[in-house]
Design a protein around this motif. Structure first.
Motif, PDB file in Angstrom:
ATOM      1  N   GLN A   9      29.642  66.720  58.138  1.00  0.00           N
ATOM      2  CA  GLN A   9      29.485  66.270  56.751  1.00  0.00           C
ATOM      3  C   GLN A   9      29.259  64.764  56.682  1.00  0.00           C
ATOM      4  O   GLN A   9      28.470  64.284  55.893  1.00  0.00           O
ATOM      5  CB  GLN A   9      30.705  66.597  55.875  1.00  0.00           C
ATOM      6  N   LEU A  10      29.984  64.013  57.492  1.00  0.00           N
ATOM      7  CA  LEU A  10      29.855  62.550  57.480  1.00  0.00           C
ATOM      8  C   LEU A  10      28.532  62.085  58.066  1.00  0.00           C
ATOM      9  O   LEU A  10      28.045  61.011  57.729  1.00  0.00           O
ATOM     10  CB  LEU A  10      31.019  61.921  58.242  1.00  0.00           C
ATOM     11  N   GLN A  11      27.910  62.891  58.917  1.00  0.00           N
ATOM     12  CA  GLN A  11      26.645  62.515  59.522  1.00  0.00           C
ATOM     13  C   GLN A  11      25.525  62.439  58.494  1.00  0.00           C
ATOM     14  O   GLN A  11      24.509  61.809  58.740  1.00  0.00           O
ATOM     15  CB  GLN A  11      26.277  63.499  60.633  1.00  0.00           C
ATOM     16  N   ARG A  12      25.720  63.053  57.341  1.00  0.00           N
ATOM     17  CA  ARG A  12      24.709  62.962  56.278  1.00  0.00           C
ATOM     18  C   ARG A  12      24.601  61.549  55.742  1.00  0.00           C
ATOM     19  O   ARG A  12      23.573  61.156  55.210  1.00  0.00           O
ATOM     20  CB  ARG A  12      25.041  63.903  55.120  1.00  0.00           C
ATOM     21  N   PHE A  13      25.672  60.762  55.871  1.00  0.00           N
ATOM     22  CA  PHE A  13      25.728  59.440  55.270  1.00  0.00           C
ATOM     23  C   PHE A  13      25.511  58.309  56.266  1.00  0.00           C
ATOM     24  O   PHE A  13      24.956  57.277  55.923  1.00  0.00           O
ATOM     25  CB  PHE A  13      27.074  59.245  54.570  1.00  0.00           C
ATOM     26  N   THR A  14      25.976  58.483  57.488  1.00  0.00           N
ATOM     27  CA  THR A  14      25.867  57.426  58.499  1.00  0.00           C
ATOM     28  C   THR A  14      26.094  58.016  59.886  1.00  0.00           C
ATOM     29  O   THR A  14      26.587  59.138  60.013  1.00  0.00           O
ATOM     30  CB  THR A  14      26.874  56.291  58.220  1.00  0.00           C
ATOM     31  N   GLU A  15      25.750  57.259  60.881  1.00  0.00           N
ATOM     32  CA  GLU A  15      25.955  57.706  62.261  1.00  0.00           C
ATOM     33  C   GLU A  15      27.452  57.818  62.553  1.00  0.00           C
ATOM     34  O   GLU A  15      28.238  56.943  62.194  1.00  0.00           O
ATOM     35  CB  GLU A  15      25.322  56.707  63.219  1.00  0.00           C
ATOM     36  N   THR A  16      27.839  58.906  63.173  1.00  0.00           N
ATOM     37  CA  THR A  16      29.253  59.139  63.486  1.00  0.00           C
ATOM     38  C   THR A  16      29.423  59.236  64.996  1.00  0.00           C
ATOM     39  O   THR A  16      29.106  60.259  65.600  1.00  0.00           O
ATOM     40  CB  THR A  16      29.759  60.427  62.811  1.00  0.00           C
ATOM     41  N   PRO A  17      29.927  58.172  65.590  1.00  0.00           N
ATOM     42  CA  PRO A  17      30.074  58.186  67.044  1.00  0.00           C
ATOM     43  C   PRO A  17      31.164  59.153  67.500  1.00  0.00           C
ATOM     44  O   PRO A  17      32.181  59.307  66.836  1.00  0.00           O
ATOM     45  CB  PRO A  17      30.474  56.740  67.364  1.00  0.00           C
ATOM     46  N   GLU A  18      30.928  59.808  68.607  1.00  0.00           N
ATOM     47  CA  GLU A  18      31.940  60.643  69.254  1.00  0.00           C
ATOM     48  C   GLU A  18      32.197  60.004  70.607  1.00  0.00           C
ATOM     49  O   GLU A  18      31.264  59.755  71.365  1.00  0.00           O
ATOM     50  CB  GLU A  18      31.425  62.067  69.414  1.00  0.00           C
ATOM     51  N   PHE A  19      33.460  59.677  70.885  1.00  0.00           N
ATOM     52  CA  PHE A  19      33.735  58.897  72.075  1.00  0.00           C
ATOM     53  C   PHE A  19      35.184  59.053  72.520  1.00  0.00           C
ATOM     54  O   PHE A  19      36.023  59.567  71.782  1.00  0.00           O
ATOM     55  CB  PHE A  19      33.430  57.416  71.816  1.00  0.00           C
ATOM     56  N   ASP A  20      35.462  58.590  73.719  1.00  0.00           N
ATOM     57  CA  ASP A  20      36.816  58.535  74.259  1.00  0.00           C
ATOM     58  C   ASP A  20      37.356  57.130  74.042  1.00  0.00           C
ATOM     59  O   ASP A  20      36.601  56.147  74.128  1.00  0.00           O
ATOM     60  CB  ASP A  20      36.819  58.869  75.744  1.00  0.00           C
ATOM     61  N   THR A  21      38.654  57.036  73.791  1.00  0.00           N
ATOM     62  CA  THR A  21      39.268  55.744  73.543  1.00  0.00           C
ATOM     63  C   THR A  21      40.674  55.691  74.148  1.00  0.00           C
ATOM     64  O   THR A  21      41.388  56.692  74.121  1.00  0.00           O
ATOM     65  CB  THR A  21      39.340  55.442  72.030  1.00  0.00           C
ATOM     66  N   PRO A  22      41.072  54.530  74.656  1.00  0.00           N
ATOM     67  CA  PRO A  22      42.431  54.377  75.162  1.00  0.00           C
ATOM     68  C   PRO A  22      43.438  54.070  74.048  1.00  0.00           C
ATOM     69  O   PRO A  22      44.585  53.749  74.320  1.00  0.00           O
ATOM     70  CB  PRO A  22      42.306  53.194  76.130  1.00  0.00           C
ATOM     71  N   ALA A  23      43.035  54.190  72.798  1.00  0.00           N
ATOM     72  CA  ALA A  23      43.888  53.854  71.654  1.00  0.00           C
ATOM     73  C   ALA A  23      45.215  54.595  71.717  1.00  0.00           C
ATOM     74  O   ALA A  23      45.274  55.772  72.059  1.00  0.00           O
ATOM     75  CB  ALA A  23      43.169  54.187  70.353  1.00  0.00           C
ATOM     76  N   ALA A  24      46.277  53.896  71.335  1.00  0.00           N
ATOM     77  CA  ALA A  24      47.618  54.484  71.319  1.00  0.00           C
ATOM     78  C   ALA A  24      47.986  55.044  69.957  1.00  0.00           C
ATOM     79  O   ALA A  24      48.924  55.826  69.837  1.00  0.00           O
ATOM     80  CB  ALA A  24      48.648  53.443  71.739  1.00  0.00           C
ATOM     81  N   THR A  25      47.237  54.646  68.904  1.00  0.00           N
ATOM     82  CA  THR A  25      47.509  55.129  67.550  1.00  0.00           C
ATOM     83  C   THR A  25      46.209  55.531  66.875  1.00  0.00           C
ATOM     84  O   THR A  25      45.111  55.121  67.295  1.00  0.00           O
ATOM     85  CB  THR A  25      48.197  54.058  66.670  1.00  0.00           C
ATOM     86  N   LEU A  26      46.351  56.276  65.806  1.00  0.00           N
ATOM     87  CA  LEU A  26      45.187  56.678  65.029  1.00  0.00           C
ATOM     88  C   LEU A  26      44.451  55.458  64.491  1.00  0.00           C
ATOM     89  O   LEU A  26      43.217  55.398  64.522  1.00  0.00           O
ATOM     90  CB  LEU A  26      45.628  57.591  63.876  1.00  0.00           C
ATOM     91  N   GLY A  27      45.182  54.474  63.988  1.00  0.00           N
ATOM     92  CA  GLY A  27      44.559  53.265  63.461  1.00  0.00           C
ATOM     93  C   GLY A  27      43.704  52.548  64.498  1.00  0.00           C
ATOM     94  O   GLY A  27      42.602  52.082  64.196  1.00  0.00           O
TER      95      GLY A  27
END
Length: 89
Positions: A9-27
């Motif tokens: 749904q979000l791809q209709r409005f802008t590019e939505t990257p799918e990726f891996d991240t070392p993030a420790a929190t959602l933020g």
């Protein structure tokens, strides 16, 4: 590393990257997504930096709880799904 994905749904409005991240929190994970595409931020967060009312995020099979501080923890193997919630009836 945690994996973050956005529904189509979000791809209709802008590019939505799918990726891996070392993030420790959602933020932290969302901040990494916004670094890849700054135009994505206003679709996900409001002017105060809180999760928009019609956006839902799942971390594995559990719904993210902290819609304001985005402090939900991420484990290295977590899959994060960002989607627009449907309303109406």
């Amino acid at each position: 590393m945690a994996h973050i994905a956005f529904t189509s749904q979000l791809q209709r409005f802008t590019e939505t990257p799918e990726f891996d991240t070392p993030a420790a929190t959602l933020g932290e994970a969302l901040a990494a997504a916004f670094e890849r595409n700054a135009r994505l931020r206003p679709y996900i967060l409001d002017e105060q930096g809180h999760l928009r009312q019609h956006v839902v995020i799942f971390i594995e099979d559990r719904r993210a709880q902290d819609r304001i501080g985005l402090s939900d923890p991420l484990a290295p193997a977590d899959r994060v799904y960002v989607l627009q919630a449907l309303t109406g009836g």
